[in-house]
Scaffold this motif. Sequence first.
Motif, PDB file in Angstrom:
ATOM      1  N   ALA A  25       0.829  -1.202   0.000  1.00 17.48           N
ATOM      2  CA  ALA A  25       0.000   0.000   0.000  1.00 17.48           C
ATOM      3  C   ALA A  25       0.862   1.250   0.000  1.00 17.48           C
ATOM      4  CB  ALA A  25      -0.918  -0.009   1.218  1.00 17.48           C
ATOM      5  N   ASP A  26       0.358   2.288  -0.653  1.00 20.61           N
ATOM      6  CA  ASP A  26       1.063   3.568  -0.648  1.00 20.61           C
ATOM      7  C   ASP A  26       1.101   4.121   0.771  1.00 20.61           C
ATOM      8  OD1 ASP A  26       1.457   3.504  -3.378  1.00 20.61           O
ATOM      9  OD2 ASP A  26      -0.413   4.571  -3.810  1.00 20.61           O
ATOM     10  N   PRO A  27       2.215   4.710   1.169  1.00 19.30           N
ATOM     11  CA  PRO A  27       2.292   5.255   2.530  1.00 19.30           C
ATOM     12  C   PRO A  27       1.443   6.507   2.691  1.00 19.30           C
ATOM     13  CG  PRO A  27       4.257   5.830   1.287  1.00 19.30           C
ATOM     14  CD  PRO A  27       3.472   4.885   0.421  1.00 19.30           C
ATOM     15  N   VAL A  28       1.039   6.757   3.916  1.00 17.52           N
ATOM     16  CA  VAL A  28       0.418   8.031   4.267  1.00 17.52           C
ATOM     17  C   VAL A  28       1.566   8.976   4.609  1.00 17.52           C
ATOM     18  CG1 VAL A  28      -1.114   9.246   5.849  1.00 17.52           C
ATOM     19  CG2 VAL A  28      -1.632   6.898   5.168  1.00 17.52           C
ATOM     20  N   ARG A  29       1.744   9.999   3.809  1.00 15.13           N
ATOM     21  CA  ARG A  29       2.868  10.915   3.989  1.00 15.13           C
ATOM     22  C   ARG A  29       2.429  12.077   4.882  1.00 15.13           C
ATOM     23  NH1 ARG A  29       4.568  13.401  -0.308  1.00 15.13           N
ATOM     24  NH2 ARG A  29       6.813  13.244   0.018  1.00 15.13           N
ATOM     25  N   ILE A  30       3.103  12.196   6.005  1.00 17.27           N
ATOM     26  CA  ILE A  30       2.741  13.195   7.010  1.00 17.27           C
ATOM     27  C   ILE A  30       3.913  14.156   7.199  1.00 17.27           C
ATOM     28  CG2 ILE A  30       2.008  13.562   9.388  1.00 17.27           C
ATOM     29  CD1 ILE A  30       0.858  10.751   9.390  1.00 17.27           C
ATOM     30  N   GLY A  31       3.642  15.443   7.067  1.00 19.00           N
ATOM     31  CA  GLY A  31       4.710  16.429   7.117  1.00 19.00           C
ATOM     32  C   GLY A  31       4.694  17.289   8.365  1.00 19.00           C
ATOM     33  N   TYR A  32       5.864  17.790   8.715  1.00 18.41           N
ATOM     34  CA  TYR A  32       5.979  18.749   9.819  1.00 18.41           C
ATOM     35  C   TYR A  32       7.359  19.390   9.791  1.00 18.41           C
ATOM     36  CZ  TYR A  32       8.636  15.078  12.301  1.00 18.41           C
ATOM     37  OH  TYR A  32       9.560  14.123  12.662  1.00 18.41           O
ATOM     38  N   SER A  33       7.490  20.491  10.506  1.00 21.75           N
ATOM     39  CA  SER A  33       8.807  21.083  10.737  1.00 21.75           C
ATOM     40  C   SER A  33       9.113  20.969  12.221  1.00 21.75           C
ATOM     41  CB  SER A  33       8.846  22.551  10.293  1.00 21.75           C
ATOM     42  OG  SER A  33       8.286  23.404  11.284  1.00 21.75           O
ATOM     43  N   ILE A  34      10.392  21.005  12.548  1.00 24.24           N
ATOM     44  CA  ILE A  34      10.796  20.870  13.941  1.00 24.24           C
ATOM     45  C   ILE A  34      12.045  21.707  14.188  1.00 24.24           C
ATOM     46  CG2 ILE A  34      12.380  18.905  13.758  1.00 24.24           C
ATOM     47  CD1 ILE A  34       9.535  19.233  16.345  1.00 24.24           C
ATOM     48  N   CYS A  35      12.221  22.139  15.430  1.00 23.54           N
ATOM     49  CA  CYS A  35      13.392  22.945  15.799  1.00 23.54           C
ATOM     50  C   CYS A  35      14.585  22.028  16.059  1.00 23.54           C
ATOM     51  CB  CYS A  35      13.093  23.777  17.041  1.00 23.54           C
ATOM     52  SG  CYS A  35      11.623  24.803  16.927  1.00 23.54           S
ATOM     53  N   ALA A  44      12.655  20.727  21.609  1.00 28.47           N
ATOM     54  CA  ALA A  44      11.921  20.016  20.565  1.00 28.47           C
ATOM     55  C   ALA A  44      12.075  18.500  20.556  1.00 28.47           C
ATOM     56  CB  ALA A  44      12.306  20.581  19.199  1.00 28.47           C
ATOM     57  N   PRO A  45      13.202  17.920  21.018  1.00 33.29           N
ATOM     58  CA  PRO A  45      13.344  16.455  20.926  1.00 33.29           C
ATOM     59  C   PRO A  45      12.205  15.655  21.545  1.00 33.29           C
ATOM     60  CG  PRO A  45      15.464  17.429  21.424  1.00 33.29           C
ATOM     61  CD  PRO A  45      14.458  18.547  21.486  1.00 33.29           C
ATOM     62  N   SER A  46      11.583  16.167  22.598  1.00 33.64           N
ATOM     63  CA  SER A  46      10.472  15.429  23.211  1.00 33.64           C
ATOM     64  C   SER A  46       9.322  15.264  22.227  1.00 33.64           C
ATOM     65  CB  SER A  46       9.982  16.156  24.466  1.00 33.64           C
ATOM     66  OG  SER A  46       9.534  17.468  24.144  1.00 33.64           O
ATOM     67  N   GLN A  47       9.113  16.265  21.379  1.00 33.33           N
ATOM     68  CA  GLN A  47       8.047  16.175  20.384  1.00 33.33           C
ATOM     69  C   GLN A  47       8.432  15.209  19.266  1.00 33.33           C
ATOM     70  OE1 GLN A  47       5.642  19.569  19.680  1.00 33.33           O
ATOM     71  NE2 GLN A  47       5.807  19.415  17.474  1.00 33.33           N
ATOM     72  N   ALA A  50       7.888  11.710  20.500  1.00 35.20           N
ATOM     73  CA  ALA A  50       6.464  11.341  20.519  1.00 35.20           C
ATOM     74  C   ALA A  50       5.971  10.996  19.119  1.00 35.20           C
ATOM     75  CB  ALA A  50       5.644  12.481  21.108  1.00 35.20           C
ATOM     76  N   TYR A  51       6.348  11.807  18.135  1.00 38.79           N
ATOM     77  CA  TYR A  51       5.931  11.549  16.757  1.00 38.79           C
ATOM     78  C   TYR A  51       6.469  10.200  16.271  1.00 38.79           C
ATOM     79  CZ  TYR A  51       4.354  16.413  16.125  1.00 38.79           C
ATOM     80  OH  TYR A  51       3.693  17.610  16.210  1.00 38.79           O
ATOM     81  N   GLU A  52       7.751   9.968  16.513  1.00 41.71           N
ATOM     82  CA  GLU A  52       8.375   8.743  16.012  1.00 41.71           C
ATOM     83  C   GLU A  52       7.841   7.508  16.727  1.00 41.71           C
ATOM     84  OE1 GLU A  52      12.550   9.491  16.367  1.00 41.71           O
ATOM     85  OE2 GLU A  52      12.633  10.613  14.465  1.00 41.71           O
ATOM     86  N   LEU A  53       7.552   7.636  18.020  1.00 44.14           N
ATOM     87  CA  LEU A  53       6.974   6.516  18.763  1.00 44.14           C
ATOM     88  C   LEU A  53       5.609   6.152  18.203  1.00 44.14           C
ATOM     89  CD1 LEU A  53       6.995   4.532  21.161  1.00 44.14           C
ATOM     90  CD2 LEU A  53       6.037   6.368  22.571  1.00 44.14           C
ATOM     91  N   TRP A  54       4.783   7.168  17.946  1.00 43.94           N
ATOM     92  CA  TRP A  54       3.455   6.923  17.372  1.00 43.94           C
ATOM     93  C   TRP A  54       3.567   6.254  16.009  1.00 43.94           C
ATOM     94  CZ3 TRP A  54       1.314   9.580  12.997  1.00 43.94           C
ATOM     95  CH2 TRP A  54      -0.015   9.225  12.720  1.00 43.94           C
ATOM     96  N   ARG A  55       4.448   6.782  15.154  1.00 45.43           N
ATOM     97  CA  ARG A  55       4.634   6.189  13.824  1.00 45.43           C
ATOM     98  C   ARG A  55       5.064   4.731  13.923  1.00 45.43           C
ATOM     99  NH1 ARG A  55       9.958   8.066  11.336  1.00 45.43           N
ATOM    100  NH2 ARG A  55      10.561   6.658  13.032  1.00 45.43           N
ATOM    101  N   ASP A  56       6.047   4.464  14.764  1.00 43.58           N
ATOM    102  CA  ASP A  56       6.582   3.105  14.875  1.00 43.58           C
ATOM    103  C   ASP A  56       5.530   2.132  15.408  1.00 43.58           C
ATOM    104  OD1 ASP A  56       8.937   4.153  13.952  1.00 43.58           O
ATOM    105  OD2 ASP A  56       9.942   4.171  15.911  1.00 43.58           O
ATOM    106  N   GLN A  57       4.733   2.578  16.380  1.00 40.62           N
ATOM    107  CA  GLN A  57       3.702   1.700  16.937  1.00 40.62           C
ATOM    108  C   GLN A  57       2.608   1.407  15.912  1.00 40.62           C
ATOM    109  OE1 GLN A  57       2.476   3.755  20.524  1.00 40.62           O
ATOM    110  NE2 GLN A  57       3.933   2.631  21.790  1.00 40.62           N
ATOM    111  N   VAL A  58       2.200   2.441  15.181  1.00 41.82           N
ATOM    112  CA  VAL A  58       1.157   2.249  14.167  1.00 41.82           C
ATOM    113  C   VAL A  58       1.663   1.353  13.044  1.00 41.82           C
ATOM    114  CG1 VAL A  58      -0.250   3.399  12.418  1.00 41.82           C
ATOM    115  CG2 VAL A  58      -0.031   4.409  14.688  1.00 41.82           C
ATOM    116  N   ASN A  59       2.879   1.594  12.584  1.00 39.69           N
ATOM    117  CA  ASN A  59       3.429   0.771  11.502  1.00 39.69           C
ATOM    118  C   ASN A  59       3.631  -0.675  11.941  1.00 39.69           C
ATOM    119  OD1 ASN A  59       3.422   2.850   9.674  1.00 39.69           O
ATOM    120  ND2 ASN A  59       5.592   3.346   9.894  1.00 39.69           N
ATOM    121  N   ALA A  60       4.017  -0.864  13.205  1.00 36.47           N
ATOM    122  CA  ALA A  60       4.202  -2.225  13.720  1.00 36.47           C
ATOM    123  C   ALA A  60       2.885  -2.986  13.760  1.00 36.47           C
ATOM    124  CB  ALA A  60       4.825  -2.177  15.112  1.00 36.47           C
TER     125      ALA A  60
END
Length: 206
Positions: A25-35, A44-47, A50-60
């Motif tokens: 399946a084609d990926p869902v491409r989600i964009g953002y900027s970060i400091c 900013a690292p805490s954010q 959180a983003y990467e944890l959510w992505r990894d859990q959903v993809n898993a």
Amino acid sequence: MMMKIMLRAIIAALILLPTMFAHGADPVRIGYSICKTGLFAQGAPSQITAYELWRDQVNAAGGLDVAGQKRPIEFVWYDDESSPAKAAQIYEKLITDDQVDLLLPPWGTPHHLSVAGVAEKYRFPIVGNTAASVAIRELKPGYIWFVTAQIPDRIGIELAALMSESGVKSAAVIANVLPFAQENFQFLIPALEQAGITVKLTEQYP
């Protein structure tokens, strides 16, 4: 015998078909900027985590469910160098050039306020997170929403009330020069004074 083999092959294919589609399946491409760099880089690292944890859990778990189909999440992100103006440029690029499917918010109140205009211009929804300022109340409801309850004018009143109930008679208030700290400083001092708490020292630091 041949029919049994063919039947087993068909059954196996039907069982594997959803998995094959999920992986293809084609990926869902989600964009953002970060400091990633600049003044706000330490916050900013805490954010990002959180983003990467959510992505990894959903993809898993097979991916994000989009109309019944599991699609993997793919991030498209850029370093805004702690500049709200650059964040706005990045979000416009994410929408127009990268053509992402969804947007996650940047880090910090000034950046949220800066990208709000981009969201309105392109009618692209964003749910804010790390934004806390009385200024967000001035934004007209449209394509950016805020879920935070940590607004400095309320924080000052509640903190002063808590200190008063705890028997605090005097306080020192020290704040850095970043926007969120300054706004809290602005509302906390009068709230303490109104609660009968003597402010013996106020200092600010870079």
